[in-house]
Structures are given as structure tokens and as C-alpha cells.
Design a protein around this motif. Structure first.
Motif, PDB file in Angstrom:
ATOM      1  N   TRP A   1     -41.690  -2.841  28.019  1.00  0.00           N
ATOM      2  CA  TRP A   1     -42.605  -2.428  26.919  1.00  0.00           C
ATOM      3  C   TRP A   1     -41.826  -1.261  26.236  1.00  0.00           C
ATOM      4  O   TRP A   1     -41.187  -1.155  24.859  1.00  0.00           O
ATOM      5  N   LEU A   2     -41.227  -0.382  27.008  1.00  0.00           N
ATOM      6  CA  LEU A   2     -40.345   0.824  26.483  1.00  0.00           C
ATOM      7  C   LEU A   2     -39.066   0.308  26.131  1.00  0.00           C
ATOM      8  O   LEU A   2     -38.475   0.681  25.261  1.00  0.00           O
ATOM      9  N   ARG A   3     -38.580  -0.630  27.120  1.00  0.00           N
ATOM     10  CA  ARG A   3     -37.184  -1.211  26.576  1.00  0.00           C
ATOM     11  C   ARG A   3     -37.236  -2.037  25.220  1.00  0.00           C
ATOM     12  O   ARG A   3     -36.199  -1.793  24.526  1.00  0.00           O
TER      13      ARG A   3
ATOM     14  N   ALA B   1     -45.576  -0.718  36.565  1.00  0.00           N
ATOM     15  CA  ALA B   1     -44.490   0.060  36.158  1.00  0.00           C
ATOM     16  C   ALA B   1     -43.385  -1.054  35.617  1.00  0.00           C
ATOM     17  O   ALA B   1     -42.723  -0.627  34.675  1.00  0.00           O
ATOM     18  N   GLN B   2     -43.407  -2.119  35.944  1.00  0.00           N
ATOM     19  CA  GLN B   2     -42.453  -2.997  35.637  1.00  0.00           C
ATOM     20  C   GLN B   2     -42.853  -3.485  34.201  1.00  0.00           C
ATOM     21  O   GLN B   2     -41.800  -3.556  33.112  1.00  0.00           O
ATOM     22  N   ARG B   3     -44.156  -3.727  34.071  1.00  0.00           N
ATOM     23  CA  ARG B   3     -44.738  -4.015  32.623  1.00  0.00           C
ATOM     24  C   ARG B   3     -44.301  -2.877  31.540  1.00  0.00           C
ATOM     25  O   ARG B   3     -43.945  -3.095  30.528  1.00  0.00           O
ATOM     26  N   ILE B   4     -44.538  -1.742  31.842  1.00  0.00           N
ATOM     27  CA  ILE B   4     -44.375  -0.611  31.172  1.00  0.00           C
ATOM     28  C   ILE B   4     -43.029  -0.385  30.736  1.00  0.00           C
ATOM     29  O   ILE B   4     -42.360  -0.172  29.917  1.00  0.00           O
ATOM     30  N   ALA B   5     -42.075  -0.543  31.721  1.00  0.00           N
ATOM     31  CA  ALA B   5     -40.550  -0.585  31.500  1.00  0.00           C
ATOM     32  C   ALA B   5     -40.192  -1.533  30.522  1.00  0.00           C
ATOM     33  O   ALA B   5     -39.216  -1.270  29.750  1.00  0.00           O
TER      34      ALA B   5
ATOM     35  N   SER C   1     -46.969 -13.111  36.431  1.00  0.00           N
ATOM     36  CA  SER C   1     -47.805 -12.261  37.293  1.00  0.00           C
ATOM     37  C   SER C   1     -47.979 -10.694  36.911  1.00  0.00           C
ATOM     38  O   SER C   1     -48.816 -10.201  37.880  1.00  0.00           O
ATOM     39  N   LEU C   2     -47.382 -10.185  36.138  1.00  0.00           N
ATOM     40  CA  LEU C   2     -47.324  -8.980  35.690  1.00  0.00           C
ATOM     41  C   LEU C   2     -48.871  -8.285  35.013  1.00  0.00           C
ATOM     42  O   LEU C   2     -49.297  -9.209  34.410  1.00  0.00           O
ATOM     43  N   PRO C   3     -49.361  -7.371  35.511  1.00  0.00           N
ATOM     44  CA  PRO C   3     -50.824  -6.827  34.474  1.00  0.00           C
ATOM     45  C   PRO C   3     -50.271  -6.486  33.092  1.00  0.00           C
ATOM     46  O   PRO C   3     -49.244  -6.319  32.660  1.00  0.00           O
ATOM     47  N   GLY C   4     -51.318  -6.589  32.214  1.00  0.00           N
ATOM     48  CA  GLY C   4     -51.280  -6.466  30.759  1.00  0.00           C
ATOM     49  C   GLY C   4     -50.829  -5.088  30.849  1.00  0.00           C
ATOM     50  O   GLY C   4     -51.016  -4.082  31.363  1.00  0.00           O
ATOM     51  N   ILE C   5     -50.136  -4.679  29.345  1.00  0.00           N
ATOM     52  CA  ILE C   5     -49.661  -3.429  28.962  1.00  0.00           C
ATOM     53  C   ILE C   5     -50.690  -2.617  28.757  1.00  0.00           C
ATOM     54  O   ILE C   5     -50.621  -1.467  29.077  1.00  0.00           O
TER      55      ILE C   5
END
Length: 437
Positions: free
Chosen positions: A87-89, A81-85, A217-221
Motif C-alpha cells: 500500500w505504501l509503495r 506487513a507485506q500488505r502495508i508495504a 492470501s494477504l489480510p485486508g489493508i
């Protein structure tokens, strides 16, 4: 007399919850029993209806809400969710995040049942709201406005799809008109109304808001988006297969089965456990801990929704929905306005948008033949009325309240007003199209 009993029951429900501070689940049960007895049902019939109503309501929602909460927990705690956040930002900028969620809600809402879209998108709302210090209600209501419009206006959702058949409308034309009417309704009930919601600083359920993780450490988008929207993909594929593939096709059977909302959520959770869990070095014990935590957080939500289902069952068993529809059906007004009004009154009294829409259809279907009203617009007028003023007798009201951790008053001033704006905007759009086409 039945109408007086119903209004008194709803008033008592509000008093028990707001003034007496009684647990909503217990309040629903007490009011359901009392209303059932006053409407002339025998106690064994009342108790049987309550049990059936709770079972029928939860039967279709337990897997969706439960596994949706689990998927949201996995997406949040894994950093997806942090990765998607992020990306949206980057794509929309902080200034246009509201519009990003409106677009996402509309796209996701077309193939998904409302409950599925809710439990998929709300955790993402919470994560982005926490990260950028944006009120969750301000960000969430516009997205939910888009979900509500697709739920009430657009096939292949159960309500609109059933109305198309009952009114003899055209599925494609209804979808086109519904989109034309729905977009302005979303804008008014979402971003425009949302401007007044920045003052609501409620803290949502913590289970869906993960702590910030190091970017490395975040997963890929790609994996993050695929995991979050896998149910959308599966359900959309199933819906398209049902429309475009022949009935005896093996591929249609497979895609339709995989696209069932419950199956889609189960597969999405299993996929998330692998992509966001095992593949990233998480142990089974750790993943099971996340699952247990997610389910524990939604236990009361499920009970409250079950209570709302019990009250709906009592109203169905007593025949009061039909009584209201027949009473209002004798009124002399424009057929589209009449359909909207009947649907709106039943929705306010009974709580279920689907029950309101389908009950209205049974009364108004013959009116189309007599008046020559456009059946496609009749579908949309009925659907718009069925969304008006969701309040304490609607399970969607409690879903929003509990997830966003608001008071009943705050939920009425946010969620209920948003639904009402959609209902009136939809009516206005229907009347304008009636003048044009």
C-alpha cells in the motif's frame, strides 16, 4: 576526580566491547561495579544499585519491547506487513518511501513513547526494505530521526513534559516551537543524512522479516493498518483524554488506562491474535510458536538494556550527574547555549536523555528568572542537548544495534551521528527562534 573516573569507566567499557569482544551485558556489569567502587560506594551499595537499576530499566520496557516484538512477529508472519508495504509503495512510490516513513515516524512519535514507536515501526521497515531490496538502515534511520525528535522536543513525552513544568513554560507554545524546530532537524538527520547510508547492507533480525506470500492470501489493508497502529490510537486517545477531559471523568479514567503503553501493547497483541490469527484460521499452537520465537530473539537485547540501566543507577547513586551539572553551571555563556551544553555533556557521560534533561533543569531553572530567557526555548534547548551522541552507555544505542544487526562501529557511524545532527540542528533552531520572538 569523579569526572576522571567516569571518563575512564566509559573508555574501559568501549575497550571491553570493541577490543576484548566481551559480551556487552557482562561489560556493563563489570564497569558498573568498578566505577561504583572507585566513586566511593561500598560494595553492598554498588550491588544494590545495580539490581535496582536493572529492575527499574526493564520494569518499564519488558512489556513494551516484549509485546512489541510479538506484535511485529504477528504482523510480519500474517502478511499484514507485506500488505502495508504494498500500500505504501502504491501511494508514495518506491522513490519516496523514505519520506513516507519520516511522516509515519513523526505522526506515530507524537503520542508514543520512543520504545513503543521503535518496536512498532522497525518491523515494517525491515519488511519493506527486504521486499524492495532497499538497505534497512537507509530506510530506518530517517524514520527513527522523526521518533527521536518527538521524544526529545515535544510534549506529552515524559522528558519535555517534565521540563515544561520545571521551567514554567507553556505546553502549547513548547509544542508549536518544538514542531517548528523539529521538522528541519528531522529532514537533516533523516532524508539528507540518509543519502550516505545506502552502503550499509546489514541483515536485520529475521524474526521481523516474513517471506513473500501470495497476494490473494494477504489480510485486508484496513485490518492490517488497524492492527499495526492500534497502540498509537489507544495511547493518543489516552493522552488527549488527559489534556481535555475533566479529572473526575469516568471516560478519562478508562481512556487513560487503555492508553497506558503497556496496556496498549497487550491489547494490540490480543487484537492481532484474533484479527490476523484466529479469524484467518490459525491455530493456538501456531500462534504460541510465533510468540515464543519473537521473545527468544530479543532476550539478549533486554539483557544489554538492563546492563545500561545498571551503569546509570551507579552514576545516579554516586551523585556524579549533579556534580557535572553544578560544575558546568558556573560557566559564563548564553543561557540557552549553557542549558544545551550541560544537557549534552551529561547525556554523553551518563547515557540517559531523560536524566540529562531533568538534571539540567534543576540547575538552569533559577537562571531563567535572572536572565529572562524564554522558558519554552529553554525546554527545547535542554531537550536538544539531551539527544546528542548516543553511544555505548545508552540503551537506545543497543536497541538500534541489535535490531539492525550492525557492528558497534557501524552503529556509531549511523545511529550516533543521526542523534548528533538532531542535537545541533535543534540548537540552531532554538537560537534562531530566540532572535525572532
Amino acid at each position: 576526580m569523579p569526572l576522571i573516573i567516569l571518563l575512564a569507566g566509559i573508555t574501559l567499557l568501549v575497550i571491553l566491547i570493541l577490543w576484548a569482544r566481551l559480551n556487552a551485558f557482562l561489560a556493563f556489569l563489570l564497569v558498573s561495579i568498578l566505577v561504583g567502587l572507585l566513586l566511593g560506594l561500598e560494595l553492598p551499595v554498588v550491588l544494590a544499585a545495580i539490581q535496582k537499576g536493572m529492575g527499574d530499566t526493564l520494569g518499564g520496557l519488558v512489556i513494551i519491547i516484549g509485546f512489541g516484538a510479538i506484535l511485529g512477529k504477528l504482523v510480519a508472519d500474517s502478511g499484514a506487513a507485506q500488505r502495508i508495504a504494498s500500500w505504501l509503495r502504491q501511494v508514495f512510490g518506491k522513490r519516496y518511501l523514505v519520506w513516507a516513513f519520516v511522516m509515519a515516524g513523526f505522526i506515530v512519535g507524537i503520542p508514543l513513547f520512543y520504545g513503543v514507536g521503535f518496536v512498532l515501526m522497525v518491523p515494517l521497515v525491515f519488511t519493506i526494505a527486504a521486499r524492495y531490496n532497499i538497505p534497512a538502515v537507509y530506510l530506518g534511520v530517517p524514520m527513527l530521526a522523526a521518533l527521536s525528535v518527538t521524544h526529545g522536543f515535544l510534549p506529552p513525552h515524559p522528558g519535555p513534559a517534565a521540563l515544561v513544568g520545571l521551567f514554567g513554560a507553556n505546553m502549547g507554545a513548547t509544542l508549536l516551537y518544538g514542531t517548528l524546530i523539529g521538522i528541519p532537524a528531522i529532514i537533516l538527520a533523516g532524508p539528507v543524512f540518509g543519502l550516505s547510508l545506502k552502503k550499509y547492507r546489514a541483515s536485520p533480525l529475521k524474526t521481523f522479516v516474513a517471506e513473500e506470500m501470495p497476494v490473494a492470501s494477504l489480510p485486508g489493508i484496513g485490518g492490517s493498518l488497524l492492527t499495526a497502529f492500534l497502540p498509537v490510537i489507544l495511547i493518543a486517545a489516552g493522552s488527549l483524554a488527559g489534556f481535555y477531559l475533566p479529572g473526575g471523568s469516568s471516560l478519562r479514567g478508562v481512556l487513560t488506562g487503555l492508553g497506558d503503553p503497556a496496556m496498549a501493547m497487550i491489547l494490540a497483541v490480543l487484537f492481532a491474535m484474533y484479527i490476523l490469527g484466529f479469524r484467518r484460521g490459525r491455530k493456538m499452537q501456531e500462534l504460541m510458536g510465533m510468540l515464543s520465537s519473537a521473545v527468544a530473539d530479543i532476550a539478549m537485547i533486554l539483557l544489554i538494556i538492563a546492563g545500561a540501566g545498571a551503569l546509570k543507577a551507579i552514576l545516579d547513586e554516586s551523585g556524579i550527574s549533579l556534580y557535572l551539572a553544578e560544575y558546568l553551571g558556573r560557566m559564563d555563556m548564553h543561557p540557552l547555549l549553557l542549558a544545551w551544553s550541560i544537557s549534552a555533556v551529561i547525556r554523553i557521560c551518563v547515557g540517559s536523555a531523560t536524566v540529562a534533561a531533568l538534571t539540567t533543569a534543576g540547575i538552569m531553572a533559577p537562571v531563567i528568572i535572572v536572565t529572562g530567557a524564554d522558558p519554552n526555548l529553554m525546554v527545547l534547548a535542554t531537550g536538544a542537548g539531551s539527544l546528542i551522541f548516543s553511544h555505548v552507555n545508552d540503551s537506545g544505542f543497543w536497541l538500534f544495534k541489535e535490531y539492525f544487526n550492525l557492528s558497534v562501529k557501524e552503529t556509531l557511524l549511523t545511529w550516533s551521528v543521526m542523534e548528533t545532527i538532531i542535537a545541533f540542528s535543534g540548537l540552531a533552531g532554538v537560537m534562531v527562534l530566540d532572535l525572532i520572538i
